[in-house]
Design an enzyme around this catalytic site. Structure first.
Site, PDB file in Angstrom:
ATOM      1  N   ILE A  32       0.813  -1.217   0.000  1.00  0.00           N
ATOM      2  CA  ILE A  32       0.000   0.000   0.000  1.00  0.00           C
ATOM      3  C   ILE A  32       0.845   1.265   0.000  1.00  0.00           C
ATOM      4  CG2 ILE A  32      -2.153  -0.920   0.954  1.00  0.00           C
ATOM      5  CD1 ILE A  32      -1.212  -0.238   3.720  1.00  0.00           C
ATOM      6  N   GLY A  50      11.233   6.284   1.055  1.00  0.00           N
ATOM      7  CA  GLY A  50      12.642   6.093   0.797  1.00  0.00           C
ATOM      8  C   GLY A  50      13.228   4.872   1.452  1.00  0.00           C
ATOM      9  N   MET A  51      12.700   4.513   2.607  1.00  0.00           N
ATOM     10  CA  MET A  51      13.441   3.549   3.406  1.00  0.00           C
ATOM     11  C   MET A  51      12.672   2.255   3.662  1.00  0.00           C
ATOM     12  SD  MET A  51      14.397   4.759   7.201  1.00  0.00           S
ATOM     13  CE  MET A  51      13.898   3.914   8.659  1.00  0.00           C
ATOM     14  N   ALA A  52      11.367   2.299   3.469  1.00  0.00           N
ATOM     15  CA  ALA A  52      10.566   1.137   3.850  1.00  0.00           C
ATOM     16  C   ALA A  52       9.465   0.850   2.843  1.00  0.00           C
ATOM     17  CB  ALA A  52       9.963   1.378   5.226  1.00  0.00           C
ATOM     18  N   VAL A  74       5.393  -0.600   2.787  1.00  0.00           N
ATOM     19  CA  VAL A  74       4.260  -0.786   3.688  1.00  0.00           C
ATOM     20  C   VAL A  74       3.237  -1.699   3.010  1.00  0.00           C
ATOM     21  CG1 VAL A  74       2.444   0.338   5.016  1.00  0.00           C
ATOM     22  CG2 VAL A  74       4.639   1.495   4.711  1.00  0.00           C
ATOM     23  N   LYS A 127       5.117  -2.477   8.148  1.00  0.00           N
ATOM     24  CA  LYS A 127       6.160  -1.671   7.514  1.00  0.00           C
ATOM     25  C   LYS A 127       7.469  -2.432   7.604  1.00  0.00           C
ATOM     26  CE  LYS A 127       8.034   3.010   7.511  1.00  0.00           C
ATOM     27  NZ  LYS A 127       7.813   4.391   7.946  1.00  0.00           N
ATOM     28  N   ASP A 176       8.930  15.237  10.770  1.00  0.00           N
ATOM     29  CA  ASP A 176       8.630  14.997   9.355  1.00  0.00           C
ATOM     30  C   ASP A 176       7.126  15.138   9.113  1.00  0.00           C
ATOM     31  OD1 ASP A 176       9.187  14.413   6.698  1.00  0.00           O
ATOM     32  OD2 ASP A 176       9.322  12.248   7.001  1.00  0.00           O
TER      33      ASP A 176
HETATM   34  P1  ATP Z   1       8.743   8.521   3.864  1.00  0.00           P
HETATM   35  O1  ATP Z   1       9.404   8.582   2.534  1.00  0.00           O
HETATM   36  O2  ATP Z   1       7.634   9.507   3.999  1.00  0.00           O
HETATM   37  O3  ATP Z   1       9.667   8.546   5.029  1.00  0.00           O
HETATM   38  P2  ATP Z   1       8.216   5.840   4.719  1.00  0.00           P
HETATM   39  O4  ATP Z   1       9.018   4.871   3.927  1.00  0.00           O
HETATM   40  O5  ATP Z   1       8.749   6.202   6.051  1.00  0.00           O
HETATM   41  O6  ATP Z   1       7.957   7.118   3.876  1.00  0.00           O
HETATM   42  P3  ATP Z   1       5.470   5.731   5.617  1.00  0.00           P
HETATM   43  O7  ATP Z   1       5.318   7.200   5.419  1.00  0.00           O
HETATM   44  O8  ATP Z   1       5.398   5.236   7.007  1.00  0.00           O
HETATM   45  O9  ATP Z   1       6.777   5.190   4.885  1.00  0.00           O
HETATM   46  O10 ATP Z   1       4.361   4.963   4.773  1.00  0.00           O
HETATM   47  C1  ATP Z   1       4.304   5.071   3.349  1.00  0.00           C
HETATM   48  C2  ATP Z   1       2.866   5.057   2.871  1.00  0.00           C
HETATM   49  O11 ATP Z   1       2.216   3.847   3.242  1.00  0.00           O
HETATM   50  C3  ATP Z   1       1.984   6.146   3.486  1.00  0.00           C
HETATM   51  O12 ATP Z   1       2.120   7.361   2.782  1.00  0.00           O
HETATM   52  C4  ATP Z   1       0.598   5.527   3.359  1.00  0.00           C
HETATM   53  O13 ATP Z   1       0.094   5.672   2.063  1.00  0.00           O
HETATM   54  C5  ATP Z   1       0.861   4.070   3.616  1.00  0.00           C
HETATM   55  N1  ATP Z   1       0.692   3.744   5.055  1.00  0.00           N
HETATM   56  C6  ATP Z   1       1.608   3.905   6.027  1.00  0.00           C
HETATM   57  N2  ATP Z   1       1.153   3.500   7.225  1.00  0.00           N
HETATM   58  C7  ATP Z   1      -0.105   3.075   7.031  1.00  0.00           C
HETATM   59  C8  ATP Z   1      -1.138   2.530   7.896  1.00  0.00           C
HETATM   60  N3  ATP Z   1      -0.921   2.365   9.209  1.00  0.00           N
HETATM   61  N4  ATP Z   1      -2.320   2.211   7.351  1.00  0.00           N
HETATM   62  C9  ATP Z   1      -2.515   2.388   6.024  1.00  0.00           C
HETATM   63  N5  ATP Z   1      -1.610   2.892   5.163  1.00  0.00           N
HETATM   64  C10 ATP Z   1      -0.409   3.233   5.636  1.00  0.00           C
HETATM   65 MG    MG Z   2       6.259   8.823   5.106  1.00  0.00          MG
HETATM   66 MG    MG Z   3       9.562   7.960   6.916  1.00  0.00          MG
END
Ligand code: ATP
Ligand code: MG
Ligand code: MG
Length: 274
Positions: A14, A18-20, A22, A37, A131
């Site tokens: 979903i 950059g780092m993970a 989900v 995640k 952030d």
């Molecule tokens: P960033 O580049 O912003 O640091 P990230 O890799 O840290 O991103 P997240 O921002 O935690 O990842 O999550 C990425 C995407 O996944 C979110 O923008 C959202 O669309 C989806 N997502 C994250 N957490 C959830 C959740 N608990 N329930 C549903 N969707 C989620």
């Molecule tokens: Mg994010």
């Molecule tokens: Mg992040």
């Protein structure tokens, strides 16, 4: 699909920054959907990333609030670190702004108040998000806002200085002190929330540029302009809140998230156009 920790069955991807990555997943033990995640495989051998990934789960796990995505569990399987959290049937606030353009001011205030409450809770637990941006705010169909991605959050007591070598937030929402790489505080989150309010109310960002550096320099050197120059229908009370939250000098911003929340609440009660 793939099963993690004997109970989390991955259903579909979903998101992922950059780092993970989900995933939507099903917890087979409790028979409910969760979001999982997972640290991107290419970072699994990178100690810095693993550290900041664990930091994220610890920061968020110490919080419990209606407007913050709940952390349920963490785990590790075959060298893969993962975080299990509340699944939010979502759009991100970024998607909503993109699809719908400027939001009406009642909605801006309703969503803004919830983010302010989330920040108040995090800050009173000595955690700065660092952030705050629309991609990191999940919004349900009844407009409940939930803040996620405490990936670079830090306890206020530990190093509150941004480190050029670390993953840092999005430059469009950076406070001037963040952009300079200086000492940040709870007020840096307040500034970022001010930019988010501006974006919700106008459908645009106050500062744009070709390169991240040019955007950062604008946050440092320029004042955010009155959002009513972009959208005349914004009530003055809301415009004033946005301008106070995004003051370049930290001492001129809201003292804390609760002060901002209260002003949003007052603005909601004022008749439109005032
Ligand atoms: P960033 O580049 O912003 O640091 P990230 O890799 O840290 O991103 P997240 O921002 O935690 O990842 O999550 C990425 C995407 O996944 C979110 O923008 C959202 O669309 C989806 N997502 C994250 N957490 C959830 C959740 N608990 N329930 C549903 N969707 C989620
Ligand atoms: Mg994010
Ligand atoms: Mg992040």
């Amino acid at each position: 699909g793939k099963v993690l920790g004997d109970r989390y069955e991955l259903i579909e991807r979903i998101g992922g920054g950059g780092m993970a990555l989900v995933y939507k997943a099903k917890c087979n033990l409790l028979n409910r959907y969760v979001a999982v995640k997972i640290l991107r495989p290419e970072f699994e051998s990178d100690e810095e990333f693993i550290k900041s990934f664990r930091q994220e789960s610890q920061s968020a796990a110490s919080l419990s609030h209606h407007n913050i995505v709940n952390i349920y569990d963490v785990g590790k399987e075959n060298d893969t670190d993962y975080i299990v959290m509340e699944y939010v049937e979502n759009k991100t606030l970024k998607q909503i702004i993109k699809e719908e353009g400027p939001l009406n001011s009642n909605r801006v205030i309703k969503i803004g108040k919830q983010i302010a409450l989330a920040l108040e809770h995090a800050h009173s637990n000595h955690i700065i998000h660092r952030d705050i941006k629309p991609h990191n705010i999940l919004v349900t169909s009844n407009d409940t806002a939930k803040v996620t991605d405490f990936g670079i959050a830090r306890a206020v007591t530990s190093s509150t200085i941004t480190n050029a070598g670390n993953v840092i937030g999005s430059v469009h929402y950076f406070s001037p002190e963040q952009a300079r790489g200086g000492y940040i505080s709870e007020k840096s989150d307040i500034y970022s929330l001010g930019i988010v309010l501006y974006e919700m109310a106008t459908g645009t960002l106050p500062f744009e540029g070709e390169k991240p550096l040019s955007v950062a320099l604008k946050h440092i050197n320029e004042e955010v302009q009155d959002p009513r120059k972009v959208n005349k229908s914004i009530p003055k009370a809301l415009a004033d809140i946005i301008l106070k939250a995004t003051q370049r000098e930290q001492s001129k911003r809201y003292e804390n998230a609760m002060e901002l929340y209260k002003d949003l609440d007052i603005a909601l009660q004022k008749p439109m156009g005032n």
